[in-house]
Design a protein around this motif. Structure first.
Motif, PDB file in Angstrom:
ATOM      1  N   VAL A 194       0.851  -1.188   0.000  1.00 25.45           N
ATOM      2  CA  VAL A 194       0.000   0.000   0.000  1.00 25.45           C
ATOM      3  C   VAL A 194       0.890   1.243   0.000  1.00 25.45           C
ATOM      4  CG1 VAL A 194      -1.600   1.372   1.395  1.00 25.45           C
ATOM      5  CG2 VAL A 194      -1.955  -1.084   1.140  1.00 25.45           C
ATOM      6  N   GLY A 195       0.566   2.190  -0.858  1.00 25.00           N
ATOM      7  CA  GLY A 195       1.310   3.438  -0.870  1.00 25.00           C
ATOM      8  C   GLY A 195       2.487   3.418  -1.827  1.00 25.00           C
ATOM      9  N   GLU A 196       2.803   2.266  -2.407  1.00 22.88           N
ATOM     10  CA  GLU A 196       3.896   2.243  -3.381  1.00 22.88           C
ATOM     11  C   GLU A 196       3.309   2.152  -4.774  1.00 22.88           C
ATOM     12  OE1 GLU A 196       6.999  -0.507  -2.458  1.00 22.88           O
ATOM     13  OE2 GLU A 196       7.419   0.514  -0.574  1.00 22.88           O
ATOM     14  N   SER A 197       4.006   2.799  -5.709  1.00 19.70           N
ATOM     15  CA  SER A 197       3.393   2.892  -7.026  1.00 19.70           C
ATOM     16  C   SER A 197       3.691   1.656  -7.875  1.00 19.70           C
ATOM     17  CB  SER A 197       3.898   4.141  -7.738  1.00 19.70           C
ATOM     18  OG  SER A 197       5.298   4.069  -7.830  1.00 19.70           O
ATOM     19  N   HIS A 198       4.750   0.943  -7.562  1.00 15.02           N
ATOM     20  CA  HIS A 198       5.095  -0.169  -8.445  1.00 15.02           C
ATOM     21  C   HIS A 198       4.897  -1.515  -7.742  1.00 15.02           C
ATOM     22  CE1 HIS A 198       8.626   0.689  -6.073  1.00 15.02           C
ATOM     23  NE2 HIS A 198       8.988  -0.567  -6.258  1.00 15.02           N
ATOM     24  N   ASN A 199       4.708  -2.529  -8.561  1.00 15.27           N
ATOM     25  CA  ASN A 199       4.574  -3.882  -8.025  1.00 15.27           C
ATOM     26  C   ASN A 199       5.922  -4.419  -7.592  1.00 15.27           C
ATOM     27  OD1 ASN A 199       1.902  -3.942  -8.631  1.00 15.27           O
ATOM     28  ND2 ASN A 199       2.197  -4.916 -10.622  1.00 15.27           N
ATOM     29  N   ILE A 200       5.903  -5.233  -6.535  1.00  9.02           N
ATOM     30  CA  ILE A 200       7.134  -5.866  -6.115  1.00  9.02           C
ATOM     31  C   ILE A 200       7.327  -7.158  -6.883  1.00  9.02           C
ATOM     32  CG2 ILE A 200       8.169  -7.067  -4.163  1.00  9.02           C
ATOM     33  CD1 ILE A 200       6.584  -4.423  -2.816  1.00  9.02           C
ATOM     34  N   LEU A 201       6.237  -7.760  -7.249  1.00  5.85           N
ATOM     35  CA  LEU A 201       6.312  -8.966  -8.071  1.00  5.85           C
ATOM     36  C   LEU A 201       5.293  -8.817  -9.190  1.00  5.85           C
ATOM     37  CD1 LEU A 201       7.240 -12.054  -8.311  1.00  5.85           C
ATOM     38  CD2 LEU A 201       5.052 -12.536  -7.242  1.00  5.85           C
ATOM     39  N   THR A 202       5.710  -9.127 -10.402  1.00  5.26           N
ATOM     40  CA  THR A 202       4.758  -9.184 -11.507  1.00  5.26           C
ATOM     41  C   THR A 202       5.056 -10.436 -12.305  1.00  5.26           C
ATOM     42  OG1 THR A 202       4.927  -6.780 -11.668  1.00  5.26           O
ATOM     43  CG2 THR A 202       3.764  -7.913 -13.436  1.00  5.26           C
ATOM     44  N   ILE A 203       4.110 -11.337 -12.346  1.00 11.56           N
ATOM     45  CA  ILE A 203       4.259 -12.535 -13.165  1.00 11.56           C
ATOM     46  C   ILE A 203       3.114 -12.507 -14.163  1.00 11.56           C
ATOM     47  CG2 ILE A 203       4.197 -15.063 -13.169  1.00 11.56           C
ATOM     48  CD1 ILE A 203       6.611 -14.172 -11.693  1.00 11.56           C
ATOM     49  N   ARG A 204       3.487 -12.428 -15.430  1.00  7.42           N
ATOM     50  CA  ARG A 204       2.421 -12.398 -16.427  1.00  7.42           C
ATOM     51  C   ARG A 204       1.830 -13.790 -16.587  1.00  7.42           C
ATOM     52  NH1 ARG A 204       5.014 -11.312 -21.099  1.00  7.42           N
ATOM     53  NH2 ARG A 204       6.974 -11.247 -19.973  1.00  7.42           N
ATOM     54  N   GLU A 205       0.549 -13.793 -16.955  1.00 11.00           N
ATOM     55  CA  GLU A 205      -0.211 -15.021 -17.094  1.00 11.00           C
ATOM     56  C   GLU A 205       0.459 -16.009 -18.049  1.00 11.00           C
ATOM     57  OE1 GLU A 205      -4.017 -13.741 -18.458  1.00 11.00           O
ATOM     58  OE2 GLU A 205      -4.504 -15.717 -19.266  1.00 11.00           O
ATOM     59  N   SER A 206       1.064 -15.466 -19.128  1.00  4.55           N
ATOM     60  CA  SER A 206       1.577 -16.346 -20.180  1.00  4.55           C
ATOM     61  C   SER A 206       2.975 -16.897 -19.882  1.00  4.55           C
ATOM     62  CB  SER A 206       1.630 -15.560 -21.484  1.00  4.55           C
ATOM     63  OG  SER A 206       2.451 -14.421 -21.280  1.00  4.55           O
TER      64      SER A 206
END
Ligand code: ADP
Ligand code: MG
Length: 670
Positions: A194-206
């Motif tokens: 909360v309060g941070e603009s970027h994701n710490i983890l992003t795993i795309r579906e594909s």
């Protein structure tokens, strides 16, 4: 005792930390057929744990019973009961959570026009205001479910006091999402604070399994995986299948803990006996204390599972445990035995492959004992460059992205190389860095590197080579060696480099976007970053011969990079990461830090890439590539002889593996 207190205590046994609650919520979202799951965390999950999915949603009529024990919509028949039991929780996860936190749900099925929102407390749907029935309220929302858990353990001070710091709890939450994101192909995941603009983890579906492992555990893991598949065997009752990805025998890490990720019937579990046995298999090949990576997904007959050994259901037991574990270990062992490099490890003999110094002698063997190997592999490599040069499996994509440049690089006259005229440097920051090296020089190391015979490359993947000096044989981490060499060249030739012109300009913007997408590393303000390159263009050109064409200031192009060693052209595969790191790692506000930072990046960019082991990749095309690779190593070693200063800090990258007097002593004893 008050039943509410009993429920609370029971809940506190099952949910002992935010990560336990999150695991249950993730499993529900996955079971609901979601393809995207977003996690939002505040204060390590203690203030807020929120999971948003795009799955089936929950029917309005099921909402009143959502958080009641044993009454979820799934529990209709006895068969359901037994199969749900195998997952550990019999419809009581949300119930438990609602006894020790405030739970709210917004959910929408495809059938309904709007979403419904409800609050829960102590197992029951609850009102938040006086005069409110607590009936679900219609709200706007997308298909799927969002469950928010707030103020976990607010009514359970003793449990609160056993928790770790919010940051540690947060890391455990992240760990759970990381592991589910590896296991659950076809589902995208993200984690944000909360309060941070970027994701710490992003795993795309594909993303593929291996790419997922790379994103979570790093490219050094993803580059060193072998896949394991254990078929059903009549002699091993209960095991339906087991498959996964495990690190190979070239993989070493300086992590303190080994990473073993086990899923049984799609649930993340601990299984210490399996972990210990797998470690034993690795220990037969790798030095003791090695930290392999293992991801295994097991399917076991549900009625053979006992998930009740521990209240949180994390540790599981199953029938015929020994047989199943032995069988899996045996398959792993056979896999290792079938791999060529394994044999080299087993007999603890390294072959210096394709020696260049003496083409007559095809095979020179360099014997090592395990303790040497250990100190070498774990000798705190200063440059974790493998991470940079091969981000992860996406490397193939980076390669093809740059294919045009790479192929042109090989027909080398496509690059114009220009040597500059000498100019005097009197920037104090550079003079200081030079002094720092001079103060650190080891005479002994420098004399070794000014006069040696190159024996050969020992391992392409770990970038080790062997050299002989006098009566001693040394193993050298050439990733570190050449990094140091280029670093020194950058300092001594500062603002006097030659130039390599790129035939096709490279859009800095596209390159950064590309690397960012492939690595999940965010660049928060790309426009500002590009503006910086334009602003710093003259500095880059004058000091480094990094040439930026800013005709279109919105889309500056890289057109030239420095030439550090005459005729040596660095691998253009590394160009995207080089640019990406210049964009993200340099502190432009401080002259000294800025120049030192750019120098480090230029040095890293020039270090030859680690390659897969020769045996694994041999074919005509790769042979050609290897020949030119080895030529460039030879060229760089000549430069080392001429001008390299062995610094004391570099000593850890060199080990003496044998010397003649000791060998004689050895023979005398025989
Ligand atoms: P269990 O998963 O063992 O049934 P839970 O308390 O975890 O017990 O969940 C209760 C029920 O709520 C689930 O069986 C499912 O029907 C429903 N449910 C929970 N979370 C979701 C979700 N994210 N999407 C759809 N249904 C959900
Ligand atoms: Mg559940």
């Amino acid at each position: 005792m008050d039943p509410a207190v009993v429920s609370r205590i029971a809940a506190g046994e099952i949910i002992v930390a935010p990560a336990n609650a999150l695991k249950e919520m993730l499993e529900n979202s996955i079971d609901a057929g979601s393809s995207m799951i977003q996690v939002l965390v505040k204060d390590g999950g203690l203030k807020l744990l929120q999971v948003t999915d795009n799955g089936s949603g929950i029917l309005k009529e099921d909402l009143p019973i959502l958080c009641q024990r044993f009454t979820t919509s799934k529990l209709t028949t006895f068969e359901d009961l037994t199969s749900i039991a195998t997952y550990g929780f019999r419809g009581e996860a949300l119930a438990s959570i609602s006894h020790i936190a405030q739970v709210s749900v917004v959910t929408k099925t495809k059938l309904e026009a709007n979403a419904w929102k409800a609050h829960y407390s102590h197992g029951e749907i609850a009102s938040t205001k006086p005069n409110d029935s607590g009936e679900p309220k219609p709200v706007a929302g997308k298909d799927g479910t969002q469950i928010s858990v707030e103020n976990l353990f607010y009514n359970f001070p003793t449990r609160l006091s056993t928790l770790r710091s919010p940051n540690e709890e947060y890391l455990r939450v992240l760990d759970v999402v990381n592991k589910y994101s590896i296991h659950t192909e076809g589902v995208g995941f993200s984690v944000k604070k909360v309060g941070e603009s970027h994701n710490i983890l992003t795993i795309r579906e594909s993303l593929s399994l291996v790419a997922r492992i790379g994103s979570v555990f790093g490219s050094s893991v993803a580059d060193n995986l072998i896949s394991i598949s254990v078929p059903k065997d009549a002699a091993v009752p209960g095991l339906e299948s087991a498959h996964g990805q495990v690190s190979n025998l070239n993989f070493v890490t300086n992590k303190k803990k080994s990473s073993m990720v086990f899923f049984i019937n799609n649930r993340l579990v601990d299984c210490d006996p399996l972990k210990k046995s797998l470690l034993n298999v690795y220990n037969a090949y790798l030095p003791k204390g090695c930290k392999p990576f293992v991801y295994l997904s097991l399917a076991i007959q549900p009625d053979h599972l006992d998930v009740n050994v521990h209240p949180t259901k994390k540790e599981v037991r199953f029938l015929h445990e020994d047989e199943i574990i032995n069988y899996i270990c045996q398959v792993l062992q056979e896999k290792f035995n079938s791999l060529d490099d394994t044999r080299t490890f087993k007999s603890q003999v390294f072959e210096a492959k394709r020696p260049l110094a003496d083409p007559q002698s095809k095979k020179r063997k360099v014997s090592l004992n395990t303790s040497d190997l250990k100190s070498f592999s774990f000798g705190a490599p200063k440059v974790h460059e493998s991470k940079l040069s091969r981000v992860d499996v996406n490397q193939t994509k980076i390669t093809s992205y740059l294919e045009r440049d790479v192929t042109e690089g090989q027909s080398s006259n496509e690059f114009t190389t220009i040597i500059n005229e000498k100019s005097q440097v009197n920037l104090t920051s550079i003079l200081d860095l030079r002094k720092e090296i001079e103060l650190n020089v080891s005479k002994h190391l420098t004399s070794i590197f000014s006069n040696f015979v190159f024996v050969g490359i020992v391992q392409y993947s770990a970038r080790t080579l062997a050299i002989q000096h006098d009566i001693s044989l040394f193993l050298v981490d050439y990733g570190s060696l050449f990094y140091e060499l280029f670093y020194q060249i950058c300092l001594s030739d500062f603002s006097n480099f030659g130039k390599i012109n790129l035939q096709i300009p490279l859009s800095i913007k596209e390159t950064i976007e590309f690397v960012s997408a492939e690595t999940n590393l965010q660049v928060p303000n790309l426009e500002a970053v590009l503006a910086r390159f334009v602003e710093m263009k003259n500095m880059y050109q004058e000091y480094f011969n990094i040439i930026i064409d800013s005709n279109d200031p919105q889309d500056p192009q890289l057109v030239g990079v420095p030439l550090l060693v005459n005729r040596y052209v660095p691998s253009m595969n590394k160009l995207p990461l080089f640019l990406f790191r210049l964009a993200t790692k340099i502190e432009y506000t401080d002259e000294g830090k800025c120049l030192a930072g750019i120098i480090r990046e230029v040095a890293l960019f020039n270090v030859p890439e680690a390659l897969p082991e020769y045996d694994e990749i041999s074919n005509d095309e790769t042979d050609d590539h290897l020949v030119s690779y080895e030529k460039s190593i030879e060229l760089l070693l000549k430069t080392v002889k001429r001008r390299f200063l062995g610094t004391k800090s570099f000593a850890s990258s060199v080990i003496e593996v044998a010397n003649l007097p000791n060998l004689y002593k050895c023979f005398e004893r025989c």
